[in-house]
Design a protein around this motif. Structure first.
Motif, mmCIF file in Angstrom:
data_model
loop_
_atom_site.group_PDB
_atom_site.id
_atom_site.type_symbol
_atom_site.label_atom_id
_atom_site.label_comp_id
_atom_site.label_asym_id
_atom_site.label_seq_id
_atom_site.Cartn_x
_atom_site.Cartn_y
_atom_site.Cartn_z
ATOM 1 N N SER A 1 -31.167 16.745 -22.050
ATOM 2 C CA SER A 1 -29.795 17.255 -21.990
ATOM 3 C C SER A 1 -28.989 16.830 -23.215
ATOM 4 O O SER A 1 -27.798 16.563 -23.144
ATOM 5 N N LEU A 2 -29.654 16.773 -24.359
ATOM 6 C CA LEU A 2 -28.994 16.356 -25.600
ATOM 7 C C LEU A 2 -29.511 17.124 -26.810
ATOM 8 O O LEU A 2 -28.744 17.491 -27.691
ATOM 9 N N TYR A 3 -30.816 17.403 -26.841
ATOM 10 C CA TYR A 3 -31.405 18.034 -28.017
ATOM 11 C C TYR A 3 -31.817 19.470 -27.710
ATOM 12 O O TYR A 3 -32.480 19.730 -26.700
ATOM 13 N N LEU A 4 -31.434 20.390 -28.590
ATOM 14 C CA LEU A 4 -31.895 21.766 -28.485
ATOM 15 C C LEU A 4 -33.215 21.879 -29.229
ATOM 16 O O LEU A 4 -33.317 21.482 -30.397
ATOM 17 N N LEU A 5 -34.211 22.407 -28.563
ATOM 18 C CA LEU A 5 -35.520 22.610 -29.175
ATOM 19 C C LEU A 5 -35.627 24.072 -29.588
ATOM 20 O O LEU A 5 -35.467 24.964 -28.766
ATOM 21 N N CYS A 6 -35.880 24.285 -30.863
ATOM 22 C CA CYS A 6 -35.904 25.653 -31.395
ATOM 23 C C CYS A 6 -37.162 25.850 -32.233
ATOM 24 O O CYS A 6 -37.826 24.903 -32.650
ATOM 25 N N GLU A 7 -37.454 27.116 -32.488
ATOM 26 C CA GLU A 7 -38.608 27.471 -33.309
ATOM 27 C C GLU A 7 -38.163 28.457 -34.374
ATOM 28 O O GLU A 7 -37.343 29.346 -34.129
ATOM 29 N N LYS A 8 -38.715 28.280 -35.566
ATOM 30 C CA LYS A 8 -38.438 29.237 -36.636
ATOM 31 C C LYS A 8 -39.606 29.234 -37.614
ATOM 32 O O LYS A 8 -39.944 28.205 -38.193
ATOM 33 N N GLU A 9 -40.212 30.382 -37.772
ATOM 34 C CA GLU A 9 -41.294 30.579 -38.733
ATOM 35 C C GLU A 9 -42.366 29.505 -38.595
ATOM 36 O O GLU A 9 -42.829 28.919 -39.576
ATOM 37 N N GLY A 10 -42.749 29.212 -37.352
ATOM 38 C CA GLY A 10 -43.806 28.248 -37.108
ATOM 39 C C GLY A 10 -43.378 26.801 -37.201
ATOM 40 O O GLY A 10 -44.214 25.894 -37.084
ATOM 41 N N ARG A 11 -42.096 26.544 -37.389
ATOM 42 C CA ARG A 11 -41.596 25.174 -37.469
ATOM 43 C C ARG A 11 -40.848 24.808 -36.191
ATOM 44 O O ARG A 11 -40.219 25.665 -35.572
ATOM 45 N N LEU A 12 -40.906 23.541 -35.838
ATOM 46 C CA LEU A 12 -40.143 23.018 -34.709
ATOM 47 C C LEU A 12 -38.837 22.455 -35.242
ATOM 48 O O LEU A 12 -38.828 21.594 -36.119
ATOM 49 N N VAL A 13 -37.715 22.950 -34.721
ATOM 50 C CA VAL A 13 -36.391 22.527 -35.176
ATOM 51 C C VAL A 13 -35.661 21.880 -33.998
ATOM 52 O O VAL A 13 -35.534 22.494 -32.934
ATOM 53 N N VAL A 14 -35.220 20.649 -34.174
ATOM 54 C CA VAL A 14 -34.541 19.901 -33.125
ATOM 55 C C VAL A 14 -33.089 19.682 -33.552
ATOM 56 O O VAL A 14 -32.822 19.161 -34.640
ATOM 57 N N VAL A 15 -32.149 20.094 -32.701
ATOM 58 C CA VAL A 15 -30.717 20.007 -33.001
ATOM 59 C C VAL A 15 -30.062 19.037 -32.028
ATOM 60 O O VAL A 15 -30.230 19.169 -30.807
ATOM 61 N N ASP A 16 -29.339 18.062 -32.539
ATOM 62 C CA ASP A 16 -28.550 17.161 -31.703
ATOM 63 C C ASP A 16 -27.265 17.896 -31.333
ATOM 64 O O ASP A 16 -26.394 18.100 -32.183
ATOM 65 N N GLN A 17 -27.126 18.321 -30.061
ATOM 66 C CA GLN A 17 -26.003 19.175 -29.683
ATOM 67 C C GLN A 17 -24.662 18.467 -29.856
ATOM 68 O O GLN A 17 -23.664 19.092 -30.248
#
Length: 245
Positions: free
Chosen positions: A61-77
């Protein structure tokens, strides 16, 4: 109006992208990190391409897990939202246009000598931060409005924090935004940002990414914490010992 929704507080006013009536002038992104005490960004900020991230889910309930062009992108909301609000507040301060929320019932506060002196000296500065006050006796003042982004905050505590931050500020010394003011804007943005433990709906995750797209430098929040981390497909594969495919 009580609600268990994580964005039901006044912070949701910013989160739902409600701009001030008169948009403040743009501030060069590199200027935002020129204030003392704030973390310096990388020499070259990456291109803003957040809105095309594919949201996979939310962790802790803090980090958004995203994907882009085969990469894992983690965003601190929290850090991302804090950085968005900080930019809005700073531009609003420069434009003398930080939105205010009128209090339904004005709050009276008894001030000690130091706070009283600071408020009398910096009343306009306090107002420019979104907190409207007026005298109501020898050492009593009335708080009539607070910054709209943190209207859920306790007015007296907010006034005390602002006065503590302004204590000793004599002049700008040529700074566009003095360090004391910049620190207060950072503190206000932290109070207004969505907190850890707030589970976001998919629509809200996308809204946050869209706001990141529209903002400027996004490497760090105002307190120097990173906003986003990216892991390549090769890094992820190494976690599972897939070295050579």
């Amino acid at each position: 109006q009580n609600s268990t929704h994580p964005l039901s507080s006044a912070a949701s006013d910013v989160y739902k992208r409600q701009p001030p009536v008169t948009p403040p002038p743009a501030v060069p992104s590199e200027e935002i990190f020129q204030q003392p005490g704030l973390a310096e960004p990388p020499a070259a900020a990456p291109e803003a391409t957040y809105s095309d991230l594919k949201v996979i889910g939310q962790l802790l309930s803090l980090y958004l897990l995203c994907e882009k062009e085969g990469r894992l992108v983690v965003v601190d909301q929290h850090a991302a939202h804090e950085r968005i609000i900080y930019g809005q507040l700073r531009q609003g301060y420069l434009a003398k246009n930080i939105p205010q929320q009128q209090l339904l019932f004005p709050v009276t506060v008894e001030l000690g000598p130091d706070h009283l002196e600071t408020l009398e000296k910096h009343r306009q500065r306090v107002a420019s931060l979104g907190l409207e006050t007026e005298p109501f006796g020898e050492s009593t003042w009335v708080i009539k409005s607070v910054p709209a982004t943190i209207s859920h905050a306790k007015p007296v505590e907010l006034l005390h924090e602002i006065l503590d931050g302004l204590h000793g500020l004599i002049r700008d010394e040529g700074e566009v935004v003095p360090k004391a003011i910049d620190n207060l804007l950072a503190s206000m943005s932290c109070k207004a940002a969505i907190k850890a433990g707030n589970r976001l709906q998919p629509r809200e995750m996308l809204e946050l990414l869209e706001q990141m797209e529209e903002s400027d430098v996004f490497s760090h929040c105002p307190h120097g914490r990173p906003v986003i981390k990216t892991f390549s497909a090769q890094e992820v594969e190494r976690w599972f010992h897939r070295h050579g495919g």
